[in-house]
Scaffold this motif. Structure first.
Motif, PDB file in Angstrom:
ATOM      1  N   GLU A 285       0.843  -1.206   0.000  1.00 17.96           N
ATOM      2  CA  GLU A 285       0.000   0.000   0.000  1.00 17.96           C
ATOM      3  C   GLU A 285       0.882   1.261   0.000  1.00 17.96           C
ATOM      4  N   ALA A 286       1.945   1.203   0.794  1.00 20.46           N
ATOM      5  CA  ALA A 286       2.855   2.362   0.878  1.00 20.46           C
ATOM      6  C   ALA A 286       3.474   2.637  -0.495  1.00 20.46           C
ATOM      7  N   GLN A 287       3.815   1.574  -1.213  1.00 18.90           N
ATOM      8  CA  GLN A 287       4.423   1.755  -2.542  1.00 18.90           C
ATOM      9  C   GLN A 287       3.406   2.351  -3.518  1.00 18.90           C
ATOM     10  N   SER A 288       2.170   1.851  -3.409  1.00 19.49           N
ATOM     11  CA  SER A 288       1.144   2.387  -4.305  1.00 19.49           C
ATOM     12  C   SER A 288       0.927   3.881  -4.014  1.00 19.49           C
ATOM     13  N   ASN A 289       0.945   4.249  -2.724  1.00 20.43           N
ATOM     14  CA  ASN A 289       0.815   5.674  -2.371  1.00 20.43           C
ATOM     15  C   ASN A 289       2.014   6.484  -2.880  1.00 20.43           C
TER      16      ASN A 289
ATOM     17  N   THR B 157      -0.978  12.645  11.158  1.00 21.24           N
ATOM     18  CA  THR B 157      -0.499  12.558   9.779  1.00 21.24           C
ATOM     19  C   THR B 157      -1.375  11.577   8.998  1.00 21.24           C
ATOM     20  N   PRO B 158      -2.021  12.039   7.919  1.00 21.75           N
ATOM     21  CA  PRO B 158      -2.936  11.152   7.186  1.00 21.75           C
ATOM     22  C   PRO B 158      -2.275   9.848   6.727  1.00 21.75           C
ATOM     23  N   SER B 159      -3.097   8.788   6.707  1.00 17.82           N
ATOM     24  CA  SER B 159      -2.619   7.450   6.324  1.00 17.82           C
ATOM     25  C   SER B 159      -1.918   7.447   4.975  1.00 17.82           C
ATOM     26  N   PHE B 160      -2.390   8.316   4.087  1.00 21.34           N
ATOM     27  CA  PHE B 160      -1.839   8.355   2.733  1.00 21.34           C
ATOM     28  C   PHE B 160      -0.322   8.579   2.736  1.00 21.34           C
ATOM     29  N   TYR B 161       0.145   9.242   3.818  1.00 22.11           N
ATOM     30  CA  TYR B 161       1.575   9.554   3.901  1.00 22.11           C
ATOM     31  C   TYR B 161       2.437   8.331   4.221  1.00 22.11           C
TER      32      TYR B 161
ATOM     33  N   GLU C  69      -7.223   7.514  -8.987  1.00 24.68           N
ATOM     34  CA  GLU C  69      -6.472   6.835  -7.923  1.00 24.68           C
ATOM     35  C   GLU C  69      -6.747   7.454  -6.551  1.00 24.68           C
ATOM     36  N   THR C  70      -6.779   8.807  -6.486  1.00 24.65           N
ATOM     37  CA  THR C  70      -6.937   9.429  -5.162  1.00 24.65           C
ATOM     38  C   THR C  70      -8.361   9.236  -4.650  1.00 24.65           C
ATOM     39  N   VAL C  71      -9.330   9.192  -5.569  1.00 25.00           N
ATOM     40  CA  VAL C  71     -10.713   8.977  -5.130  1.00 25.00           C
ATOM     41  C   VAL C  71     -10.821   7.610  -4.467  1.00 25.00           C
ATOM     42  N   LYS C  72     -10.121   6.621  -5.041  1.00 26.42           N
ATOM     43  CA  LYS C  72     -10.141   5.272  -4.454  1.00 26.42           C
ATOM     44  C   LYS C  72      -9.525   5.280  -3.059  1.00 26.42           C
ATOM     45  N   LYS C  73      -8.624   6.252  -2.809  1.00 27.09           N
ATOM     46  CA  LYS C  73      -7.898   6.250  -1.526  1.00 27.09           C
ATOM     47  C   LYS C  73      -8.403   7.328  -0.582  1.00 27.09           C
ATOM     48  N   ILE C  74      -9.587   7.842  -0.852  1.00 29.84           N
ATOM     49  CA  ILE C  74     -10.063   9.004  -0.093  1.00 29.84           C
ATOM     50  C   ILE C  74     -10.044   8.757   1.417  1.00 29.84           C
ATOM     51  N   GLY C  75     -10.387   7.508   1.819  1.00 32.38           N
ATOM     52  CA  GLY C  75     -10.411   7.161   3.251  1.00 32.38           C
ATOM     53  C   GLY C  75      -9.060   7.405   3.895  1.00 32.38           C
ATOM     54  N   GLN C  76      -8.003   7.262   3.116  1.00 29.10           N
ATOM     55  CA  GLN C  76      -6.649   7.398   3.675  1.00 29.10           C
ATOM     56  C   GLN C  76      -6.288   8.849   4.006  1.00 29.10           C
ATOM     57  N   PHE C  77      -7.114   9.778   3.563  1.00 27.16           N
ATOM     58  CA  PHE C  77      -6.857  11.171   3.935  1.00 27.16           C
ATOM     59  C   PHE C  77      -7.501  11.481   5.291  1.00 27.16           C
ATOM     60  N   PHE C  78      -8.370  10.588   5.733  1.00 21.93           N
ATOM     61  CA  PHE C  78      -9.057  10.842   7.009  1.00 21.93           C
ATOM     62  C   PHE C  78      -8.602   9.919   8.133  1.00 21.93           C
ATOM     63  N   GLY C  79      -7.969   8.789   7.763  1.00 19.73           N
ATOM     64  CA  GLY C  79      -7.355   7.960   8.801  1.00 19.73           C
ATOM     65  C   GLY C  79      -5.974   8.519   9.090  1.00 19.73           C
TER      66      GLY C  79
ATOM     67  N   ILE D 181      -1.676   7.552  10.291  1.00 16.38           N
ATOM     68  CA  ILE D 181      -0.611   6.540  10.282  1.00 16.38           C
ATOM     69  C   ILE D 181      -0.590   5.748  11.587  1.00 16.38           C
ATOM     70  N   SER D 182      -0.773   6.460  12.697  1.00 13.83           N
ATOM     71  CA  SER D 182      -0.680   5.802  13.994  1.00 13.83           C
ATOM     72  C   SER D 182      -1.726   4.692  14.117  1.00 13.83           C
ATOM     73  N   GLN D 183      -2.978   5.007  13.740  1.00 15.39           N
ATOM     74  CA  GLN D 183      -4.047   3.992  13.788  1.00 15.39           C
ATOM     75  C   GLN D 183      -3.704   2.812  12.878  1.00 15.39           C
ATOM     76  N   ASP D 184      -3.265   3.107  11.661  1.00 16.28           N
ATOM     77  CA  ASP D 184      -3.007   2.043  10.677  1.00 16.28           C
ATOM     78  C   ASP D 184      -1.955   1.071  11.167  1.00 16.28           C
ATOM     79  N   VAL D 185      -0.875   1.649  11.708  1.00 20.81           N
ATOM     80  CA  VAL D 185       0.222   0.799  12.156  1.00 20.81           C
ATOM     81  C   VAL D 185      -0.248  -0.066  13.326  1.00 20.81           C
ATOM     82  N   ARG D 186      -1.025   0.540  14.231  1.00 23.81           N
ATOM     83  CA  ARG D 186      -1.497  -0.199  15.405  1.00 23.81           C
ATOM     84  C   ARG D 186      -2.502  -1.289  15.053  1.00 23.81           C
ATOM     85  N   LYS D 187      -3.230  -1.076  13.954  1.00 26.30           N
ATOM     86  CA  LYS D 187      -4.174  -2.123  13.522  1.00 26.30           C
ATOM     87  C   LYS D 187      -3.424  -3.381  13.110  1.00 26.30           C
ATOM     88  N   LYS D 188      -2.251  -3.215  12.553  1.00 30.24           N
ATOM     89  CA  LYS D 188      -1.523  -4.365  12.009  1.00 30.24           C
ATOM     90  C   LYS D 188      -0.502  -4.956  12.993  1.00 30.24           C
ATOM     91  N   PHE D 189       0.129  -4.103  13.797  1.00 33.79           N
ATOM     92  CA  PHE D 189       1.253  -4.574  14.608  1.00 33.79           C
ATOM     93  C   PHE D 189       0.983  -4.337  16.093  1.00 33.79           C
TER      94      PHE D 189
END
Ligand SMILES: Cc1cc2nc3c(=O)[nH]c(=O)nc-3n(C[C@H](O)[C@H](O)[C@H](O)COP(=O)(O)OP(=O)(O)OC[C@H]3O[C@@H](n4cnc5c(N)ncnc54)[C@H](O)[C@@H]3O)c2cc1C
Length: 491
Positions: free
Chosen positions: A128-132, A198-202, A155-165, A167-175
């Motif tokens: 996902e990070a590479q695609s971003n 910092t938005p998930s997209f970053y 592409e950005t419309v498909k990832k719109i959710g990532q502008f509102f989530g 990084i901290s939440q995303d990382v904690r969901k996985k690890f």
């Protein structure tokens, strides 16, 4: 038609813009207040030791290649790059560290060894990070922040959710493992805000880190400044140092000249690569676009306490880049952003360029750079600097199990007051305005003045944001806008 363009400052964004504008055939003159060029990336040479004064992580090598390719050049025409392995070490306690390898397979294996199942999750996260990265760095960041529509694509419309989530939440969901979480949260700190802001997209910064690796120009980051200066000079740019701009002269709402050390210099167009807030103070108040209240309400990247240290022996148990995350990351972040104060137990960063580059220190010696991130605008005194130097030296000695303090033969500090005095940095920020959701793209201060014709801005307070690669891009974006204006005027 050839125009005379005067540029304020000689940081990476100004150097980049100077090259693009000179390539278009304009007369470009750069004025820098300090006695050498490079801005925050200046170099210090003292007693045989060489230090990059600011940036030390060379990330996103593709951005540098793309810059030089625009002039028919390659980075190797000017400097040699070394890929660091390990890229860096992250310390969590006494001799307790994780070394980040120079390739994803080894990093995945390292993660798996620490938390079962995390290897596969890391590969998913990195995909996902590479695609971003592909969307952001190859395309989006090259848009000038003029309109929100620039951000809208399939592409950005498909990832719109990532502008509102975030990084901290995303990382904690996985690890689950706190160390892995901290390692994955580290890259976005370069963007100047907390991972939770910092938005998930970053997450493209994670691809820059694990996917593209950490590089080192053979004799330091200043190699890049020299390269850009050489390219600019080949293109006809003129440089003047010790040249403080005191005023931008506006007549009939058009930028007409600058005042340099008391002398009026006529210009067809003025471009400032100095901190945006400072540049506006060079204008009479009616020509400023942003109020003090506006600046006060922005999230600024941290300031820093820096030490440049020469040791008269080789230091043991070190690597080129070292992060000391052996204290509470969240508390330090709170003390930077939420309740500004000197950190109770600071995280810090150290680099030893002489590990990779033998010319950075005399034979048998070591040059070291230490950085503590601090809240911008904080009180800065000699006593506090000394107190914090002792704190981190003590930790460094305990963690790497050796004594080093008595081998110090050179030491200089740099902190908030120096950022203000030497770079005119708003609140002594080290690297500009943070990339939070509300300070992204078209929501950042504009490249083109809305009040003064022929006045433009570039640099880390504009688009795309903090960091050396963004500064190169910012210079390109502003020169494209300037060119567009000149083309229109021709019609
Ligand atoms: C300690 C530190 C560590 C960093 N680490 C990294 C890193 O590892 N990797 C990375 O990619 N980025 C890093 N950064 C960020 C990066 O260095 C900056 O984002 C980038 O260099 C900013 O470039 P700039 O052109 O926007 O501004 P600057 O480099 O600040 O250039 C502005 C110039 O304008 C000049 N100026 C100001 N006022 C006037 C005036 N009135 N007249 C004439 N000249 C004036 C200043 O002296 C300065 O030279 C770091 C920054 C710091 C401070």
């Amino acid at each position: 038609m050839k125009k005379k363009i005067t540029i304020i400052g000689s940081g990476f964004s100004a150097l980049s813009a100077a090259c693009y504008l000179a390539k278009k055939g304009h007369e470009v003159v750069v004025f820098e207040k300090n006695n050498s060029i490079g801005g925050r990336a200046r170099q210090m040479r003292k007693q045989g030791f060489t230090f990059d004064m600011g940036p030390s992580w060379y990330w996103m090598p593709d951005v540098f290649e793309r810059f030089f390719a625009d002039f028919g050049k390659k980075t190797t025409d000017y400097y040699e790059l070394i890929k660091l392995n390990p890229a860096y070490r992250v310390y969590f306690g006494v001799e307790e560290f994780i070394a980040i390898a120079d390739n994803l397979d080894e990093i995945v294996a390292e993660f798996e060894g620490i938390e079962r199942g995390s290897g596969k999750l890391l590969r998913e996260f990195m995909a996902e990070a590479q695609s971003n990265y592909d969307i952001a760095i190859k395309d989006l960041v090259y848009r000038p922040g003029v309109s929100p529509l620039e951000l809208v694509s399939l592409e950005t419309v498909k990832k719109i959710g990532q502008f509102f989530g975030n990084i901290s939440q995303d990382v904690r969901k996985k690890f689950k493992n706190e160390k892995l979480i901290q390692i994955l949260e580290f890259p976005v700190l370069f963007l100047g805000a907390k991972p939770s802001d910092t938005p998930s997209f970053y997450s493209f910064m994670n691809f820059a880190d694990f996917g593209l690796g950490t590089w080192h120009p053979k004799t330091g980051m200043f190699d890049v400044v020299r390269a850009m200066e050489n390219l600019a000079t080949e293109l006809g740019v003129q440089f003047f140092v010790n040249s403080n701009i005191e005023k931008i002269i506006v007549e009939d709402s058009i930028a007409k000249a600058i005042v340099v050390n008391g002398e009026r210099i006529e210009s067809d167009l003025v471009l400032s690569g100095a901190d945006y807030h400072h540049t506006e103070t060079l204008l009479d108040s009616e020509f400023r676009q942003y109020s003090e209240k506006y600046w006060e309400s922005r999230v600024f990247a941290p300031s820093s306490l820096l030490f440049y240290v020469g040791f008269n022996k080789k230091i043991e148990n070190i690597s080129h880049h070292m992060l000391f995350f052996d204290t509470d990351f969240n508390q330090h972040a709170r003390e930077i952003y939420d309740e500004p104060q000197w950190p109770t137990a600071p995280l810090f960063y150290a680099n030893f360029p002489s590990v990779t580059d033998k010319t950075a220190a005399p034979d048998g010696m070591e040059s070291g750079f230490f950085l503590i991130p601090l809240a911008p605008g904080i009180e800065d005194t000699a006593v506090l600097r000394a107190e914090y130097f002792d704190k981190i030296m003590q930790r460094f000695e305990t963690i790497t199990k050796q004594s080093v303090k008595e081998y110090i033969v050179f030491k200089e500090s740099f902190c908030k007051n120096d950022f203000v005095e030497q770079y005119n940095a708003y609140k002594g920020n080290a690297y500009g305005m943070a990339n939070t959701l509300l300070q992204t793209a078209f929501l950042r201060p504009k490249l083109k003045s809305q009040k003064v014709r022929n006045l433009y801005f570039t640099g880390q307070l504009t688009v795309p944001g903090p960091g050396v690669p963004p500064a190169l891009i910012s210079g390109k974006l502003v020169s494209d806008l300037i060119d567009k204006q000149f083309q229109k005027e021709k019609l």
